[in-house]
Scaffold this active site. Structure first.
Site, PDB file in Angstrom:
ATOM      1  N   GLN A   1     -10.222  10.168   7.951  1.00  0.00           N
ATOM      2  CA  GLN A   1      -9.886   9.489   8.022  1.00  0.00           C
ATOM      3  C   GLN A   1      -9.342   8.500   7.079  1.00  0.00           C
ATOM      4  OE1 GLN A   1     -14.106   7.025   8.078  1.00  0.00           O
ATOM      5  NE2 GLN A   1     -14.869   8.988   7.445  1.00  0.00           N
TER       6      GLN A   1
ATOM      7  N   CYS B   1      15.657   1.337  20.219  1.00  0.00           N
ATOM      8  CA  CYS B   1      15.893   0.299  21.108  1.00  0.00           C
ATOM      9  C   CYS B   1      15.975  -1.070  20.463  1.00  0.00           C
ATOM     10  CB  CYS B   1      14.826   0.025  21.943  1.00  0.00           C
ATOM     11  SG  CYS B   1      12.713  -0.587  21.264  1.00  0.00           S
TER      12      CYS B   1
ATOM     13  N   CYS C   1      12.895  -0.935  15.527  1.00  0.00           N
ATOM     14  CA  CYS C   1      12.983   0.607  16.247  1.00  0.00           C
ATOM     15  C   CYS C   1      14.901   0.845  16.095  1.00  0.00           C
ATOM     16  CB  CYS C   1      12.716   0.363  17.328  1.00  0.00           C
ATOM     17  SG  CYS C   1      12.576   1.990  19.005  1.00  0.00           S
TER      18      CYS C   1
ATOM     19  N   HIS D   1      -7.535   8.128  12.217  1.00  0.00           N
ATOM     20  CA  HIS D   1      -6.765   6.414  12.069  1.00  0.00           C
ATOM     21  C   HIS D   1      -5.168   6.100  11.221  1.00  0.00           C
ATOM     22  CE1 HIS D   1     -11.454   5.579  10.229  1.00  0.00           C
ATOM     23  NE2 HIS D   1     -11.315   5.503  11.557  1.00  0.00           N
TER      24      HIS D   1
ATOM     25  N   GLU E   1     -22.339   8.356  -4.621  1.00  0.00           N
ATOM     26  CA  GLU E   1     -23.127   6.830  -4.524  1.00  0.00           C
ATOM     27  C   GLU E   1     -23.832   7.237  -2.950  1.00  0.00           C
ATOM     28  OE1 GLU E   1     -23.316   4.338  -5.555  1.00  0.00           O
ATOM     29  OE2 GLU E   1     -21.117   4.739  -7.369  1.00  0.00           O
TER      30      GLU E   1
ATOM     31  N   ARG F   1       0.611  -1.138   0.174  1.00  0.00           N
ATOM     32  CA  ARG F   1       0.299  -0.186  -0.474  1.00  0.00           C
ATOM     33  C   ARG F   1       1.050   1.175  -0.326  1.00  0.00           C
ATOM     34  NH1 ARG F   1      -4.610  -0.187   4.580  1.00  0.00           N
ATOM     35  NH2 ARG F   1      -4.514   2.000   3.621  1.00  0.00           N
TER      36      ARG F   1
END
Ligand code: OAD
Length: 242
Positions: free
Chosen positions: A102, A151, A148, A120, A216, A70
């Site tokens: 969103q 850490c 990360c 989101h 729609e 994505r």
């Protein structure tokens, strides 16, 4: 131009406080697939198999591969006239407009919206599952599994998954904007995912003039003052035009 359209333009221009909620439909004309509908993003997967904490715990590699796909897709997309019209509306409102989205694609900010409320999360941010550190990460492809920098813990997308709560401060900003708005615009969302879907009702109950833009029918039908039927990239620039 219809009388209805003209009325919406006037109400938007007169409102001192405007709240806008956008969903996947606002990015559809940029080439970002929506979630539901015939070309929906779930790509043959069920949401609960990918966008949940349980899915990530069971198979982080699979979830990350889907997000990496994505991210690559979104990286190739640009803001469209709908994003640009909303950024223009915000500039014109001089601080009186709050944009709540969103979408996690970051396209509103790229179009010039100042400080969108990202309900989101954002696909270009990562969060450490061990120390909680948040960071921007625009690598495409991202190494799987990403670690990360502080850490060494496993990173996850900074996205609100199904079954997780929205960040309280983020939700509070959105609720405040809709409760105090004189006009509200609901653009390109199917209105089935809460709490985002409840924001229009908050504005309506507080007396705002509520407008939906969608090609729609949605569950908002009949619960808003006006529905402008059409694509966001066509309707919004006309609404904002001087
Ligand atoms: P959906 O995919 O559910 O709905 C997209 C809406 O956009 C539909 O109502 C379409 O009719 C409309 N639409 C399509 N093309 C459009 C266009 N060119 N202009 C305007 N509208 C258009 O997307 P959302 O409502 O955003 O959550 O989905 C809500 C949430 O469900 C998402 O944020 C995501 C998903 O699970 C998370 O990722 C946490």
């Amino acid at each position: 131009m219809t009388a209805e359209f003209e009325q919406v333009r006037e109400r938007l221009a007169a409102a001192r406080r405007v709240a806008v909620l956008t969903g996947a439909g606002v990015s559809a004309e940029s080439g970002v697939p929506t979630f539901r509908g015939p070309d929906g993003l779930w790509r043959g997967f069920r949401a609960e198999e990918l966008a949940t904490p349980e899915a990530f715990a069971a198979d982080p590699k699979r979830v990350w591969e889907w997000y990496d796909w994505r991210r690559g897709l979104i990286a190739a997309c640009r803001p469209n006239p709908a994003h640009e019209a909303l950024a223009a509306l915000e500039r014109r409102a001089g601080g009186g407009l709050t944009l709540v989205t969103q979408n996690v694609d970051g396209l509103h900010a790229r179009a010039g919206s100042g400080d969108p409320v990202e309900l989101h999360g954002n696909i270009w941010r990562v969060r450490c599952t061990a120390c909680g550190r948040l960071a921007e990460d625009r690598r495409v492809p991202i190494p799987i599994l990403p670690r990360c920098g502080a850490c060494g813990g496993l990173l996850r997308p900074h996205i609100v998954w199904f079954g997780e709560s929205l960040e309280a401060a983020v939700l509070e900003r959105a609720v405040g904007a809709f409760e105090s708005a004189e006009a509200a615009l609901i653009v390109g969302t199917s209105g089935v995912v809460h709490p985002a879907a409840s924001l229009a009702g908050l504005a309506k109950r507080a007396g705002a003039f509520v407008v939906e833009v969608n090609p729609e029918p949605t569950p908002y039908g009949g619960r808003v003052d006006v529905t402008l039927e059409g694509k966001a990239g066509e309707v919004l620039p006309r609404l904002v035009a001087a």
